[in-house]
Design a protein around this motif. Sequence first.
Motif, PDB file in Angstrom:
ATOM      1  N   SER A 106       0.858  -1.186   0.000  1.00 28.97           N
ATOM      2  CA  SER A 106       0.000   0.000   0.000  1.00 28.97           C
ATOM      3  C   SER A 106       0.894   1.236   0.000  1.00 28.97           C
ATOM      4  O   SER A 106       1.650   1.465   0.944  1.00 28.97           O
ATOM      5  CB  SER A 106      -0.915   0.002   1.225  1.00 28.97           C
ATOM      6  OG  SER A 106      -1.749  -1.141   1.238  1.00 28.97           O
ATOM      7  N   GLY A 141       2.538  -1.438   4.435  1.00 26.04           N
ATOM      8  CA  GLY A 141       2.062  -0.091   4.167  1.00 26.04           C
ATOM      9  C   GLY A 141       3.101   0.951   4.492  1.00 26.04           C
ATOM     10  O   GLY A 141       3.757   0.894   5.538  1.00 26.04           O
ATOM     11  N   GLY A 144      -0.299   4.956   3.364  1.00 24.74           N
ATOM     12  CA  GLY A 144      -0.724   3.635   2.920  1.00 24.74           C
ATOM     13  C   GLY A 144      -0.966   2.679   4.070  1.00 24.74           C
ATOM     14  O   GLY A 144      -1.603   1.631   3.890  1.00 24.74           O
ATOM     15  N   ASN A 190      -4.693   1.602   4.563  1.00 23.30           N
ATOM     16  CA  ASN A 190      -5.171   0.421   3.844  1.00 23.30           C
ATOM     17  C   ASN A 190      -4.696  -0.857   4.525  1.00 23.30           C
ATOM     18  O   ASN A 190      -5.455  -1.821   4.689  1.00 23.30           O
ATOM     19  CB  ASN A 190      -4.668   0.442   2.399  1.00 23.30           C
ATOM     20  CG  ASN A 190      -5.084   1.691   1.652  1.00 23.30           C
ATOM     21  OD1 ASN A 190      -4.565   2.767   1.920  1.00 23.30           O
ATOM     22  ND2 ASN A 190      -5.996   1.568   0.719  1.00 23.30           N
ATOM     23  N   THR A 191      -3.420  -0.857   4.929  1.00 24.45           N
ATOM     24  CA  THR A 191      -2.840  -2.032   5.571  1.00 24.45           C
ATOM     25  C   THR A 191      -3.545  -2.360   6.881  1.00 24.45           C
ATOM     26  O   THR A 191      -3.923  -3.518   7.135  1.00 24.45           O
ATOM     27  CB  THR A 191      -1.340  -1.798   5.823  1.00 24.45           C
ATOM     28  OG1 THR A 191      -0.668  -1.731   4.563  1.00 24.45           O
ATOM     29  CG2 THR A 191      -0.731  -2.897   6.667  1.00 24.45           C
TER      30      THR A 191
END
Length: 524
Positions: free
Chosen positions: A250, A318, A322, A325-326
């Motif tokens: 991510s 991530g 990001g 998202n992780t």
Amino acid sequence: MSFYRYFFSPRLFKDYTDGSSLSSIYSEVGFEKLGDSLVSFWGIMFSLFKYGSPIIGLYFYKKGYLVSENFGSLLKVSTGIGLFVILSYCLRGYGRSQSQMYRKFVKDLQEAQLNPKDPLNKKKIRAYDFEFDQWPVDWTMKSLNTKENNAKMVANTSSSRLNVNWISPCSIIAFLAIHSFGLKMIYPGSIGLLQKYLHQMLVQGRAKLVLEQRGTRNKIETIDGNTIDTMFIDNRHSRFDNGKNLVICSEGNAGFYEIGIMVTPIELKYSVLGFNHAGFAGSSGDPFPKQEQNAADAVIQFAIESLGFAPENIVLYGWSIGAYNTLWLASQYPNVKGIVLDATFDDLLILALPRMPESLSTIVRIAIRDYCNLNHTELITKFNGPVSMIRRTEDEIIATEETDMGTNRGNYLLIHLLKFRFPNIFKPEQIKYAQKILNKTIDHSKTGDDQMCLSLLMSYVSEQGASYPVKIGEDYSEEQRNQMTFYLIKNHMLDYKSSHCTPLPLEFFKSGWNLPIENDFVFT
């Protein structure tokens, strides 16, 4: 083939079979080049008009262009622009019809769109790099006919709508701000002009992944109808054991899989699946949290259902923003092998407030909490597996004070995690001690108490089981709690002497620490 087809066909960026160098891209010539330049120009003008429409509208109103007697002149100008746009498309279409390579590409694309499930058509289409909006969908979340997926379809509502439960001038301004420039400030990678600037780098990055790593590009459709651009590197059949595990990457707020964090797990010979945020490069939509969740969910379901990876063999990686998202995926798929968080933070709001004028703090707070609430502390405690964190000691983005390592917001995310997992260890005094440790580089060479801490944890697990929160430490002395505090910090976080955007060296992509059930208790 009709001229109409060339009129609306996508831009071709690269033909992987033409024998050209890795860095070369498809060269437009003549009328195609002229027409495409004009079309791109009008696209930029439209984007500028779209995002500047409130100011432009106010200017037109003050100049009287919007009143009925002047409206005819405005209409004539608009008609003239429209004719120039049509002429631009015609020039480009004629130029394309004269290119042998482009005619072959359009023929292969048309066959793939008519029969996208044909393996031969898929192989043909993957020989090209072109505008992704016309790439056929390779896999869709809507193909999963399960109760859980049907519930997602029913429950999927946009989190970007105006909160009607509490409307005030500040809430209206916050709504307008986040939907005009605010989300672009949080996710600059979604800005079209930046993507145009990076275009050639992205094409070359994809070519490198396809030609050197045998990467496979796929278009995945989410539950809310967005399409996500992904790249899969399959190392399951290599001689390296890491290949059996899949790393889902991510990216950050201006990161793309083509030039992003995939490089580290690829070099370590993992199987790797990268994807672009909603609204980034080939992915459609906007990176609001709900769309980001749906994108990440589609990616991991694609990995499980289509690529054949079990959750127990999936590592979530991530970087920076990001990590949202992780962590969201980890909260929804608790059986994944582990998570790696690089250069991330605890709460977007805490990072945003110091960077905005204090007079706008109320608007910023509403905009983030209502429409872009990336609060990692709410997600990290929902995952029960191995966690590894990397802190950049010279991070200028995640630290609220650039030269002060103690203000790195990753420190607070780590303390929040450890306080939840080991509540009897992390008493108020130990939290202060942890902050003191994290004010400087962690001394990993100090190993004197490691064996004792490990033995205490193993004894607890053998009697009480390996699940969080761990109740160990209620009867510990202050010194024992401090020893355990340092041990846990050292095993959850690595320090990397670098700034925010430096690529992560291989040695820092480490196994996530977890409770010691056996001697071998970390993922590899």
